[in-house]
Design an enzyme around this catalytic site. Structure first.
Site, PDB file in Angstrom:
ATOM      1  N   ASP A 181       6.822 -25.926  -1.429  1.00  0.00           N
ATOM      2  CA  ASP A 181       5.860 -25.982  -0.329  1.00  0.00           C
ATOM      3  C   ASP A 181       6.269 -27.003   0.720  1.00  0.00           C
ATOM      4  O   ASP A 181       6.090 -26.781   1.919  1.00  0.00           O
ATOM      5  CB  ASP A 181       4.461 -26.309  -0.875  1.00  0.00           C
ATOM      6  CG  ASP A 181       3.777 -25.054  -1.378  1.00  0.00           C
ATOM      7  OD1 ASP A 181       3.526 -24.158  -0.567  1.00  0.00           O
ATOM      8  OD2 ASP A 181       3.529 -24.960  -2.581  1.00  0.00           O
TER       9      ASP A 181
ATOM     10  N   HIS B  47      -1.181 -20.226  -8.918  1.00  0.00           N
ATOM     11  CA  HIS B  47      -0.475 -19.010  -8.481  1.00  0.00           C
ATOM     12  C   HIS B  47      -0.659 -17.831  -9.437  1.00  0.00           C
ATOM     13  O   HIS B  47      -0.500 -16.683  -9.026  1.00  0.00           O
ATOM     14  CB  HIS B  47       1.013 -19.306  -8.301  1.00  0.00           C
ATOM     15  CG  HIS B  47       1.295 -20.202  -7.132  1.00  0.00           C
ATOM     16  ND1 HIS B  47       1.040 -19.830  -5.832  1.00  0.00           N
ATOM     17  CD2 HIS B  47       1.776 -21.456  -7.060  1.00  0.00           C
ATOM     18  CE1 HIS B  47       1.360 -20.820  -5.013  1.00  0.00           C
ATOM     19  NE2 HIS B  47       1.810 -21.825  -5.729  1.00  0.00           N
TER      20      HIS B  47
HETATM   21  C1  3PY Z   1       6.355 -26.450  -5.022  1.00  0.00           C
HETATM   22  O1  3PY Z   1       7.561 -26.677  -5.076  1.00  0.00           O
HETATM   23  O2  3PY Z   1       5.715 -26.252  -3.992  1.00  0.00           O
HETATM   24  C2  3PY Z   1       5.609 -26.407  -6.263  1.00  0.00           C
HETATM   25  O3  3PY Z   1       4.403 -26.280  -6.240  1.00  0.00           O
HETATM   26  C3  3PY Z   1       6.379 -26.455  -7.530  1.00  0.00           C
HETATM   27  O4  3PY Z   1       5.913 -25.524  -8.408  1.00  0.00           O
HETATM   28 MG    MG Z   2       3.599 -25.787  -4.400  1.00  0.00          MG
END
Ligand code: 3PY
Ligand code: MG
Length: 254
Positions: free
Chosen positions: A179, A46
């Protein structure tokens, strides 16, 4: 030199805790060490971290005995190989969806005969090919000490967690609630997401794979540690700086 893999389960009652780092700054790494974190994960998925910046950050973290891992941007070989040769002590792969994908990724980070990772012992990970320090051994460290960590962060991957976590060469798994919740169309705190995280956790425990996830702050980190997580990620440098700066301004302005 310290390796996260050797800290896990061996620091009597002390579960390793580390932040994601997104700012390409030597000072930030030093501050995280001074603060007492056990390891760091540089976030190339990111954040705008280049391989050259990672090279410097990895070097400073290693010299501080703060094991550096890198969450890579993608599932390719080139950057990952260079990051390992620069001396990263582990790789996190985002969005690992199934066992075949996991097998391919783990193989890329494992030297022959088990995998296909190329030989670059003339780099930092190999002590520049001239190390007299028995603590550095390119092949042994690549095989035994580097952590290969798939991230399970899609509901489809949760359903296949047992298959994914059966892949030979995995040293840990990271469950990504953010995610995962998006792929479920929910919030990370919704019970369906909490249940999916817990199911993945249970699969990892049953398979004996060290398991980590992201804590929402200190209380949540303590809860995860008490629950049995083997290593825990909490916070990141941009968030810590942002919140501290905002709180300061709020305090002044009222
Ligand atoms: C998520 O929670 O998607 C992550 O990648 C944690 O950083
Ligand atoms: Mg993630």
């Amino acid at each position: 030199m310290l390796w996260l893999k050797e800290l896990i389960g061996q620091t009597e009652g002390r579960v390793p805790v580390g932040p994601f780092l997104k700012i390409p700054s030597i000072e930030v790494v030093e501050i995280m060490k001074a603060a007492g974190f056990d390891f760091v994960v540089f976030d190339a998925e990111h954040a705008m971290l280049s391989v050259s910046e990672l090279n410097v950050l990895i070097a400073i973290a290693r010299s501080l005995d703060l094991p550096p891992l890198v969450r890579v941007a993608d599932h390719g070989y080139g950057d990952m190989q260079r990051i390992l040769d620069a001396g990263a002590t582990g790789i996190l792969w985002p969005h690992v969806s199934n066992a075949d994908e996991c097998r391919r990724l783990v193989g890329q980070a494992w030297h022959p005969p088990t995998g296909t990772r190329g030989s670059g012992g003339g780099m930092r990970a190999g002590g520049w090919g001239i190390s007299r320090d028995a603590d550095i051994d390119y092949r042994r460290d690549g095989r035994d000490r580097v952590m290969r960590v798939p991230m399970i962060e899609e509901i489809g991957a949760v359903e296949q967690a047992d298959d994914i976590l059966s892949v030979d060469g995995i040293d840990g798994v990271f469950i990504g609630p953010g995610d995962l919740s998006m792929t479920m169309g929910k919030k990370a705190t919704d019970p369906e997401v909490v249940d999916a995280v817990e199911r993945t956790y249970q699969v990892a425990k049953a398979r004996g794979v060290p398991v980590a996830t992201l804590a929402r702050g200190a209380a949540d980190a303590r809860r995860l540690i008490d629950h049995g997580y083997d290593f825990v990620m909490v916070g990141n440098d941009t968030g810590m700086l942002g919140r501290a700066a905002q709180a300061l301004v709020d305090e002044i302005r009222g």
